[in-house]
Design a protein around this motif. Structure first.
Motif, short mmCIF file in Angstrom:
data_model
loop_
_atom_site.label_atom_id
_atom_site.label_comp_id
_atom_site.label_asym_id
_atom_site.label_seq_id
_atom_site.Cartn_x
_atom_site.Cartn_y
_atom_site.Cartn_z
N PHE A 15 2.55 6.98 -16.22
CA PHE A 15 3.95 7.51 -16.89
C PHE A 15 3.96 9.01 -16.95
CE2 PHE A 15 6.42 8.76 -20.73
CZ PHE A 15 7.65 8.02 -20.17
N THR A 16 2.95 9.58 -17.47
CA THR A 16 2.65 11.06 -17.47
C THR A 16 3.01 11.92 -16.25
OG1 THR A 16 1.39 10.89 -19.52
CG2 THR A 16 1.47 13.16 -18.33
N TRP A 17 2.36 11.04 -15.29
CA TRP A 17 2.36 11.60 -13.72
C TRP A 17 3.90 11.66 -13.17
CZ3 TRP A 17 3.57 8.46 -9.36
CH2 TRP A 17 3.43 9.36 -8.27
N SER A 46 0.67 17.74 -3.38
CA SER A 46 -0.31 17.79 -4.37
C SER A 46 0.04 16.71 -5.47
CB SER A 46 -0.18 19.10 -4.94
OG SER A 46 -0.79 20.10 -3.95
N HIS A 47 1.29 16.72 -5.78
CA HIS A 47 1.60 15.76 -6.76
C HIS A 47 1.34 14.26 -6.56
CE1 HIS A 47 3.65 14.85 -10.56
NE2 HIS A 47 4.28 13.67 -9.91
N ALA A 48 1.92 14.02 -5.22
CA ALA A 48 1.62 12.70 -4.62
C ALA A 48 0.25 12.21 -4.62
CB ALA A 48 2.55 12.35 -3.42
N LEU A 49 -0.57 13.18 -4.07
CA LEU A 49 -2.04 13.16 -4.00
C LEU A 49 -2.59 12.68 -5.31
CD1 LEU A 49 -4.60 13.16 -2.00
CD2 LEU A 49 -4.64 15.71 -2.53
N PHE A 50 -2.20 13.39 -6.24
CA PHE A 50 -2.70 13.05 -7.52
C PHE A 50 -2.27 11.76 -7.98
CE2 PHE A 50 -2.91 12.89 -12.09
CZ PHE A 50 -3.87 13.65 -12.51
N GLY A 51 -1.26 11.22 -7.86
CA GLY A 51 -0.80 10.11 -8.15
C GLY A 51 -1.61 8.86 -7.54
N MET A 52 -1.60 9.07 -6.00
CA MET A 52 -2.71 8.10 -5.32
C MET A 52 -3.98 8.20 -5.75
SD MET A 52 -0.87 8.24 -1.58
CE MET A 52 -1.07 9.97 -1.34
N THR A 53 -4.65 9.30 -5.94
CA THR A 53 -6.05 9.37 -6.18
C THR A 53 -6.24 8.78 -7.57
OG1 THR A 53 -6.20 11.54 -4.98
CG2 THR A 53 -7.95 11.05 -6.64
N TYR A 54 -5.32 9.16 -8.79
CA TYR A 54 -5.41 8.73 -9.98
C TYR A 54 -5.38 6.97 -9.92
CZ TYR A 54 -4.47 7.53 -14.75
OH TYR A 54 -4.64 6.92 -16.03
N SER A 94 3.17 27.30 -12.60
CA SER A 94 3.50 26.82 -13.92
C SER A 94 2.25 26.38 -14.46
CB SER A 94 4.78 26.04 -14.11
OG SER A 94 4.42 24.79 -13.42
N GLY A 95 2.08 25.67 -15.66
CA GLY A 95 1.17 25.13 -16.29
C GLY A 95 1.09 23.56 -16.02
N ILE A 96 2.07 23.04 -15.19
CA ILE A 96 2.42 21.59 -15.08
C ILE A 96 0.89 20.99 -14.63
CG2 ILE A 96 3.29 19.73 -13.58
CD1 ILE A 96 5.98 21.28 -13.87
N GLY A 97 0.10 21.55 -14.01
CA GLY A 97 -1.20 21.08 -13.76
C GLY A 97 -2.03 21.06 -15.02
N GLY A 98 -1.70 21.85 -15.92
CA GLY A 98 -2.50 21.54 -16.96
C GLY A 98 -2.42 20.16 -17.68
N PHE A 99 -1.11 19.69 -17.59
CA PHE A 99 -1.06 18.33 -17.97
C PHE A 99 -1.59 17.39 -17.29
CE2 PHE A 99 2.76 20.73 -19.92
CZ PHE A 99 2.56 20.28 -20.93
N LEU A 100 -1.29 17.44 -16.09
CA LEU A 100 -2.20 16.49 -15.04
C LEU A 100 -3.86 16.74 -15.47
CD1 LEU A 100 -0.38 17.21 -11.84
CD2 LEU A 100 -0.12 15.21 -13.24
N LEU A 101 -4.47 17.91 -15.85
CA LEU A 101 -5.56 17.90 -16.09
C LEU A 101 -5.90 17.14 -17.53
CD1 LEU A 101 -6.71 21.51 -15.30
CD2 LEU A 101 -7.19 19.77 -14.22
#
Length: 147
Positions: A15-17, A46-54, A94-101
């Motif tokens: 949901f966060t992603w 990068s965003h799609a890769l994060f979701g698939m990897t997660y 931006s700091g959006i990657g911080g939320f992903l971290l």
């Protein structure tokens, strides 16, 4: 009705992603920052890769990996999550990657001992500070405050 902890974690992370993905979709219409096409492509990949990897990592969590190959796979997936979160911050300035971290930090207790997990979270935030410092909108003091 009780939802198991890992399933709740899976849904919360996804949901966060997804909500953070809205920033990508709406960034040009609501908040016109003037990103280049290359920045949008890097951000989207990068965003799609994060979701698939997660998804790959969270579905494999449940039983502790015992073989060396399973531990290596899990370590590579965690590294891929961190790299893709950092590249989201780089592409969006931006700091959006911080939320992903934060999403990554939420699953680390199921993946590794506390000492290694704390080290990884601190290291990822130091790298996020460096990424934010490299973008044109953040000086070092602002980057440290963002992390």
């Amino acid at each position: 009705m009780r939802i198991p902890t890992l399933q709740l974690l899976q849904y919360a992370g996804l949901f966060t992603w997804a909500i953070l993905g809205l920033a990508l979709v709406l960034s040009d219409t609501i908040f016109p920052y003037g990103f280049s096409q290359g920045e949008y492509v890097l951000w989207g990949i990068s965003h799609a890769l994060f979701g698939m990897t997660y998804w790959l990592l969270i579905t494999s969590i449940g039983a502790k990996p015992t073989s060396g190959q399973a531990l290596l796979r899990q370590a590579l997936l965690i590294a891929m999550l961190i790299i893709s979160a950092l590249s989201v911050s780089y592409a969006s300035s931006s700091g959006i990657g911080g939320f992903l971290l934060l999403v990554v930090a939420g699953i680390l207790p199921w993946c590794m001992p506390a000492r290694e997990g704390i080290f990884l979270v601190v290291s990822a935030n130091v790298l996020l500070t460096a990424v934010l410092n490299q973008t044109h909108n953040f000086d070092l003091n602002k980057a440290i405050l963002f992390c």
